[in-house]
Design an enzyme around this catalytic site. Structure first.
Site, mmCIF file in Angstrom:
data_model
loop_
_atom_site.group_PDB
_atom_site.id
_atom_site.type_symbol
_atom_site.label_atom_id
_atom_site.label_comp_id
_atom_site.label_asym_id
_atom_site.label_seq_id
_atom_site.Cartn_x
_atom_site.Cartn_y
_atom_site.Cartn_z
ATOM 1 C CG HIS A 128 32.282 37.514 46.739
ATOM 2 N ND1 HIS A 128 32.573 38.739 46.169
ATOM 3 C CD2 HIS A 128 32.172 36.656 45.706
ATOM 4 C CE1 HIS A 128 32.622 38.617 44.860
ATOM 5 N NE2 HIS A 128 32.393 37.356 44.538
ATOM 6 C CG ASP A 157 33.327 41.643 47.891
ATOM 7 O OD1 ASP A 157 33.562 40.786 48.771
ATOM 8 O OD2 ASP A 157 33.026 41.343 46.720
ATOM 9 C CB SER A 234 34.512 37.394 41.865
ATOM 10 O OG SER A 234 33.164 37.580 41.530
#
Length: 495
Positions: A128, A157, A234
């Protein structure tokens, strides 16, 4: 003069009486002790002897020293920019005169973190973080690199990037299977555009089903931590106290979008497998045991008369699949996989996700409260042990079996679409010859491709099955048979 002496005597007597009364009323439990630190230079003057026990007691108050872990891991974490061209329309004035400031140049920039996997320039991050990027930049120690996307695994992910650089400080990787709840960890990343920020916490949980945590972010395996993880973290590193990677930070639970509870990381055992597969094959070689397993709760334990909630319960077996060939049956309880205890479905999934088709595992299972062992060879999504490439890659969600119809549908591969010069279609993979509705349709065979139903194109196996299950009346199938001939088959379904 006498009056002044009298006043002093009264004041002194009152002070003594007040002090005596306070001591009696307050008691020993109300004594406040003030501890003053004694400088090291005054130890000898105060006749203090700093023994080994003194330092052991002092250090016991601290969980660990994080400096080594921070120094080892910070240099292996990079800053990633996701650059996307804006799709907004440009006005006549902008086109004629040009844009005057960068804020209106139609460029959107997102950011995140990444981890240096190898010294020759492979970088791990979240899918993402780079999703939808027209260009990807990696910043490391004041240098900026243009990155190429090697491949992604959206389900976990994870994405892998490659930059042209040598002798990069690759992170050391530990086995996430050794991580335990309560272990101290560090989260290293770039939150709020702050370079190489380190936060500390503990492992709060391992491997609960994240679908229940965040429905639109289905990470099935993770390490949960209370180390502060904020936007920009992230793709960054979750490391142990030795500075070794144990996970890639992925998401947070928060009502505000910033740290307010717990963060989640994909375990390093799974990440390493994904990275190696993407480097070599450009797709992840996903392994399947040929059985559907579920978590054991009190209701299942009671229904099946199980003595323990540990392990996973085999709900169904794929005919002629890996579990079927290994002798497993629906109702069996898997207790160990290659010597590792299985307590939850996530612990079982983590082992399987770190392996490839063709890998052999030993299964210890219980049937009717007796213990057995068997060897199982993991299979791919097609039910064999072949390694896949981009042309014939499929995921588990691309195959759907309808018990009512007695048929297994699967999505077409890119290679099949190219060979047939079509853009959509669902393949009739298997038909149950003994039961189910589809065995009655004599003109549709295994290997046929359904292009459309009632003049509507089809591409989703599950949606196709549900449509047929609920339909009655005249129905038209547009088909390409396994010999490459296109035709229409018409049936009438009654209730």
């Amino acid at each position: 003069m006498k009056s002044k002496i009298g006043i002093l005597i009264i004041a002194f007597t009152s002070g003594i009486a007040g002090a005596f009364t306070y001591q009696k009323l307050s008691g020993e439990g109300h004594v406040t002790e003030v501890i003053r630190e004694v400088p090291a230079a005054k130890f000898q003057q105060a006749n203090y002897e700093p023994t080994d026990n003194y330092f052991n007691e002092a250090s016991a108050a601290l969980p660990t020293d994080f400096r080594l872990a921070a120094e080892k891991s910070v240099s292996s974490v990079v800053y990633i920019k996701n650059i996307q061209k804006s799709r907004r329309s440009i006005s006549f004035m902008e086109y004629f005169y040009g844009e005057r400031d960068d804020s209106r140049k139609g460029i959107a920039i997102g950011s995140g973190s990444g981890v240096i996997y190898s010294k020759d320039g492979y970088i791990i991050t979240n899918n993402h973080v780079i999703e939808g990027a027209d260009a990807i930049e990696v910043q490391h120690e004041k240098r900026t690199y243009q990155a190429k996307l090697v491949g992604t695994d959206p389900r976990m992910d994870i994405a892998v990037l490659k930059i042209e650089a040598d002798n990069l400080p690759a992170i050391d990787i530990a086995k996430s299977s050794n991580v335990r709840v309560g272990d101290w960890v560090l989260a290293v990343g770039n939150p709020f555009n702050l370079t190489s920020t380190v936060t500390a916490g503990i492992v709060s949980a391992i491997g609960r089903d994240a679908n229940s945590v965040r429905e639109n972010f289905p990470i099935k395996l993770y390490i949960q931590t209370d180390a502060a993880i904020n936007p920009g973290n992230s793709g960054g590193a979750l490391v142990n106290t030795n500075g070794e990677l144990i996970g890639i930070n992925t998401s947070i639970i928060s009502k505000t979008g910033s740290y307010a509870g717990y963060g989640f990381a994909v375990p390093s055992d799974v990440v390493s497998k994904i990275v190696e597969d993407l480097k070599k094959y450009k797709v992840v070689q996903k392994a399947y045991p040929g059985a559907e397993v579920i978590e054991i709760d009190e209701e299942i334990a009671q229904e099946e008369r199980l003595k323990s909630l540990d392990g996973v319960f085999i709900q169904s077996i794929r005919r002629d699949g890996a579990a079927d060939k290994a002798g497993l049956e629906s109702g069996d309880v898997i207790k160990k996989v290659s010597g590792r205890m299985i307590k939850t479905k996530s612990s079982f999934d983590e082992i399987i996700n770190s392996l490839s088709p063709g890998d052999k595992i030993n299964i210890q299972y219980e049937r009717n409260n007796r213990t057995y062992e068997t060897a199982l060879t993991l299979e791919n999504v097609y039910g064999n042990t072949d390694l896949l490439d981009r042309g014939n890659f499929l995921d588990k969600e691309d195959i759907h079996f309808s018990d009512y119809l007695g048929v297994e549908f699967r999505r077409l591969t890119d290679k099949e679409k190219d060979e047939l010069r079509i853009k959509y279609g669902v393949k009739v993979n298997k038909i149950n010859k003994n039961r189910g509705f589809f065995r009655k349709l004599d003109d549709i065979e295994e290997g046929d491709i359904i292009l459309g139903v009632n003049r509507q194109a089809v591409d989703n196996p599950e949606a196709l099955a549900k449509y047929i299950e609920q339909y009655y009346g005249r129905i038209y199938f547009e088909i390409i048979d396994k010999r490459g001939r296109q035709r229409t088959e018409t049936y009438r379904f009654s209730r």
